[in-house]
Design an enzyme around this catalytic site. Structure first.
Site, PDB file in Angstrom:
ATOM      1  N   ARG A   1       1.907 -12.421  -0.934  1.00  0.00           N
ATOM      2  CA  ARG A   1       0.573 -12.733  -0.402  1.00  0.00           C
ATOM      3  C   ARG A   1      -0.021 -14.003  -0.994  1.00  0.00           C
ATOM      4  NH1 ARG A   1      -1.850  -8.683   3.239  1.00  0.00           N
ATOM      5  NH2 ARG A   1      -0.238  -7.120   3.361  1.00  0.00           N
TER       6      ARG A   1
ATOM      7  N   ARG B   1       0.854  -1.190   0.000  1.00  0.00           N
ATOM      8  CA  ARG B   1       0.000   0.000   0.000  1.00  0.00           C
ATOM      9  C   ARG B   1       0.888   1.237   0.000  1.00  0.00           C
ATOM     10  NH1 ARG B   1      -1.925   0.849   4.394  1.00  0.00           N
ATOM     11  NH2 ARG B   1      -1.271  -0.926   5.622  1.00  0.00           N
TER      12      ARG B   1
ATOM     13  N   LYS C   1      -9.579  -2.288   1.843  1.00  0.00           N
ATOM     14  CA  LYS C   1      -9.236  -1.130   2.677  1.00  0.00           C
ATOM     15  C   LYS C   1     -10.062   0.099   2.269  1.00  0.00           C
ATOM     16  CE  LYS C   1      -6.044  -3.488   4.779  1.00  0.00           C
ATOM     17  NZ  LYS C   1      -6.292  -3.956   6.158  1.00  0.00           N
TER      18      LYS C   1
ATOM     19  N   TYR D   1      -1.259  -3.492  -6.926  1.00  0.00           N
ATOM     20  CA  TYR D   1      -1.095  -4.190  -5.638  1.00  0.00           C
ATOM     21  C   TYR D   1      -2.429  -4.281  -4.888  1.00  0.00           C
ATOM     22  CZ  TYR D   1      -0.322  -5.195  -0.846  1.00  0.00           C
ATOM     23  OH  TYR D   1      -0.471  -5.763   0.394  1.00  0.00           O
TER      24      TYR D   1
ATOM     25  N   ASP E   1      -9.281  -9.592   9.216  1.00  0.00           N
ATOM     26  CA  ASP E   1      -8.786  -8.233   8.927  1.00  0.00           C
ATOM     27  C   ASP E   1      -9.807  -7.132   9.204  1.00  0.00           C
ATOM     28  OD1 ASP E   1      -6.658  -6.599   7.991  1.00  0.00           O
ATOM     29  OD2 ASP E   1      -7.622  -6.390   6.045  1.00  0.00           O
TER      30      ASP E   1
ATOM     31  N   SER F   1      -0.170  -3.828  11.698  1.00  0.00           N
ATOM     32  CA  SER F   1       0.359  -4.886  10.836  1.00  0.00           C
ATOM     33  C   SER F   1       1.560  -5.558  11.510  1.00  0.00           C
ATOM     34  CB  SER F   1       0.762  -4.309   9.487  1.00  0.00           C
ATOM     35  OG  SER F   1       1.832  -3.431   9.668  1.00  0.00           O
TER      36      SER F   1
END
Ligand code: OXD
Ligand code: MN
Length: 592
Positions: free
Chosen positions: A376, A70, A207, A198, A278, A249
């Site tokens: 990921r 991010r 998010k 990403y 999350d 995180s």
């Protein structure tokens, strides 16, 4: 194809006029569609098919090397008034944001297809759920959204002719970091993301919608969008207590959400039920208490460090139907990452597409990483062995406890309980974590990250704290609030607490507190357990170590809270007075 929804049709047309795709494809969410899109991505190299015998349904993707995380400095909240975005956000005027991004979006999809993805955050039709439509020129995004959200025809059906939806526009454009913007327009229910591929920047349901726009909508509509895992702890009698927990995180949220109970607990027969890793959307239900759903449908987890010891349930989950991004591609068409299960492969192709060998060193003699530290996997939540049977329930789960946590080598005890909801909001608002080697900046330096929401709160955080206080008042019975710290170290710098599955020993105390089954010791910062109330059977741990884990040094705390005040001062008069009162009260208790 178009939809029955005139506003969506009009908007898709307008965006297509700006981006100029060669084709527009409406995503229906079918299996045939997935096969068709994957085949297309294999042809262009956007995806690589993995070994289908060993990893059925799994695919592999590499992002551009400058596009692996991010980009908070390119992420903006675009509200009419700067003060509404607050000192916690980058801000642009909406007109400026649209203008700057349209220059990058213009003609960005020439030679490409624009995919129209209708998606629901939360089960389709639940009172918690919100619908969005993402336009994107990336098949990788479509396939990730397929896993992370509920997509396709059923969502359009639910929207009908005039249902409300979030407008999300994404284009990879030229993946140039100098032409990358992640813009949120909370007042227009709109997200524009350009120049990145990403996940955190481009899976707009995550998010961008579930946290940044979601938190703003929660503030306006009277609910909460939080950066929290949700898990159920079933005790040996069959009672399930659910907790929602916020950690910055790199503090092990995903691992905690699906932990395996350790052997040797005094009370045997615990089971963990994973609800989310999350994001939590929480509402006060008709019974006056707080209920939560996980708006996502999958996990977008960090690969490095995930192995059969740290997270066995995740290792089982990701053996099929998983998208792997920026990990090591092994010669047999399977994958690996640093901190993955042994054996370390001797060779493969690294996350940048270069040949890799386990003995490869860089110019400073350091081992070359095979996987990016933020590589990921994207996996359907339903594949997790511990997934709750309430996953699709439209009311979600009732929350008994809210848990905050951070990484603090000193200072914070293993666990403590806030005196009241208001005090708990103070505990969350003053959350902080130390930087690790994996983060840019001075190691050990403390970064304030209230409720782990600093990068995700879509409005002024002073108003966000006000909203938390108000929610507490609206509940007939509010959850208890706790703080945990798995990372306290001893004089030689070694972790005193074993972590991972053993964290259940602390959760057991938390749930027992929520059920008024155990007492506690009152300290200036909150209630802590009696030494004997943390079950250490089967652990090689003395009561003295537990005492050290629970110790509170008033002088260290008096030093710490100077940082609380400094942080609050950033928000000036907008900061709710209740938070300043809590600060004064804590200072007084510590000074006694
Ligand atoms: C995430 C994050 O990817 O918090 O969940 O960055
Ligand atoms: Mn997160």
């Amino acid at each position: 194809m178009t939809s029955k929804h005139a506003e969506i049709n009009k908007w898709v047309k307008e965006m297509a006029k700006m981006c100029h795709p060669d084709h527009i494809v409406w995503i229906d969410g079918s299996e045939e569609e997935r096969i068709r899109l994957e085949a297309e991505a294999f042809r262009t190299g956007e995806l690589i098919q993995l070994n289908q015998e060993k990893l059925p349904g799994c695919v592999y993707h590499r992002t551009s090397p400058n596009d692996v995380a991010r980009t908070e400095h390119l992420t903006y909240i675009c509200t009419k008034k700067k003060a509404d975005a607050g000192p916690n956000n980058n801000w642009m005027k909406p007109s400026e944001g649209y203008k700057a991004a349209s220059e990058i979006f213009r003609n960005s999809m020439v030679g490409r297809t624009m995919y129209v993805i209708p998606f629901s955050m939360g089960p389709v039709g639940s009172p918690f759920s919100k619908i969005g439509v993402e336009l994107t020129d990336s098949i990788y995004v479509v396939l990730n959204m397929r896993i992370m959200t509920r997509i396709g025809a059923s969502v359009l059906e639910k929207l009908g002719k005039d249902g409300q939806f979030t407008k999300g526009l994404h284009s990879k454009a030229d993946l140039d970091v100098n032409r990358r913007l992640i813009l949120h327009f909370p007042e227009d229910n709109t997200i524009w993301s350009v120049g990145s591929g990403y996940g955190g920047n481009v899976l707009l349901g995550k998010k961008c919608l579930s946290l940044r726009l979601g938190s703003y909508q929660g503030y306006k509509e009277g609910w909460m969008a939080e950066h929290m895992l949700i898990m159920g702890i079933e005790d040996p009698t069959g009672y399930i207590g659910y907790i929602a927990a916020a950690f910055p995180s790199a503090c092990g949220k995903t691992n905690l959400a699906m932990l395996i109970p350790p052997e040797g607990l005094k009370r045997k027969g615990y089971r963990i039920w994973t609800v989310g890793d999350d994001i939590a959307w929480m509402r006060i239900d008709t019974d006056g208490t707080l209920w939560a759903v996980n708006p996502e449908a999958g996990f977008f987890g960090v690969a490095p460090g995930t192995n059969a010891k740290t997270n066995p349930n995740m290792m089982t989950s990701i053996q099929k139907n998983t998208i792997y991004t920026n990990v090591l591609l092994k010669m047999d068409g399977t994958v690996w990452w640093e901190g993955g299960d042994p054996p370390v492969p001797s060779e493969g192709i690294d996350w940048q597409g270069r040949p890799w060998r386990s003995d490869l060193k860089d110019e400073n003699g350091k081992a070359v990483l095979s996987a990016h530290p933020n590589s990921r996997f994207t996996v359907p939540a339903g594949q997790c062995p511990s997934i709750t049977n309430r996953f699709e329930h439209h009311h979600g789960v009732p929350i008994s406890a809210i848990v905050f946590g951070g990484r603090r080598a000193k200072l914070a005890p293993l666990v403590y309980e806030a005196f009241t909801w208001q005090h708990g909001v103070y505990v969350g608002a003053t959350m902080a974590s130390e930087r690790t080697a994996a983060q840019y900046g001075k190691q050990g330096e403390v970064r304030r990250d209230p409720m782990a929401m600093l990068p995700f709160c879509g409005y002024n955080m002073a108003d966000y704290f006000k909203h938390w206080l108000k929610m507490g008042k609206l509940m007939s019975r509010s959850p208890k609030i706790f703080n945990v710290n798995w990372f306290r170290t001893d004089e030689s710098g070694d972790f005193m607490w074993p972590g991972y599955g053993e964290n259940l020993r602390v959760l057991e105390w938390i749930i027992d507190r929520c059920r008024y089954k155990v007492g506690a010791v009152e300290t200036p910062i909150g209630y802590i357990p009696y030494t004997g109330d943390i079950d250490t059977t089967g652990l090689d741990m003395t009561p003295e170590t537990i005492d050290k884990l629970l110790a509170i040094d008033k002088n260290e705390w008096l030093e710490e809270i100077k940082g609380h005040k400094e942080f609050f001062d950033m928000f000036g008069k907008r900061m709710p007075k209740e938070m300043l009162n809590e600060y004064e009260a804590l200072k007084k208790r510590l000074s006694k």
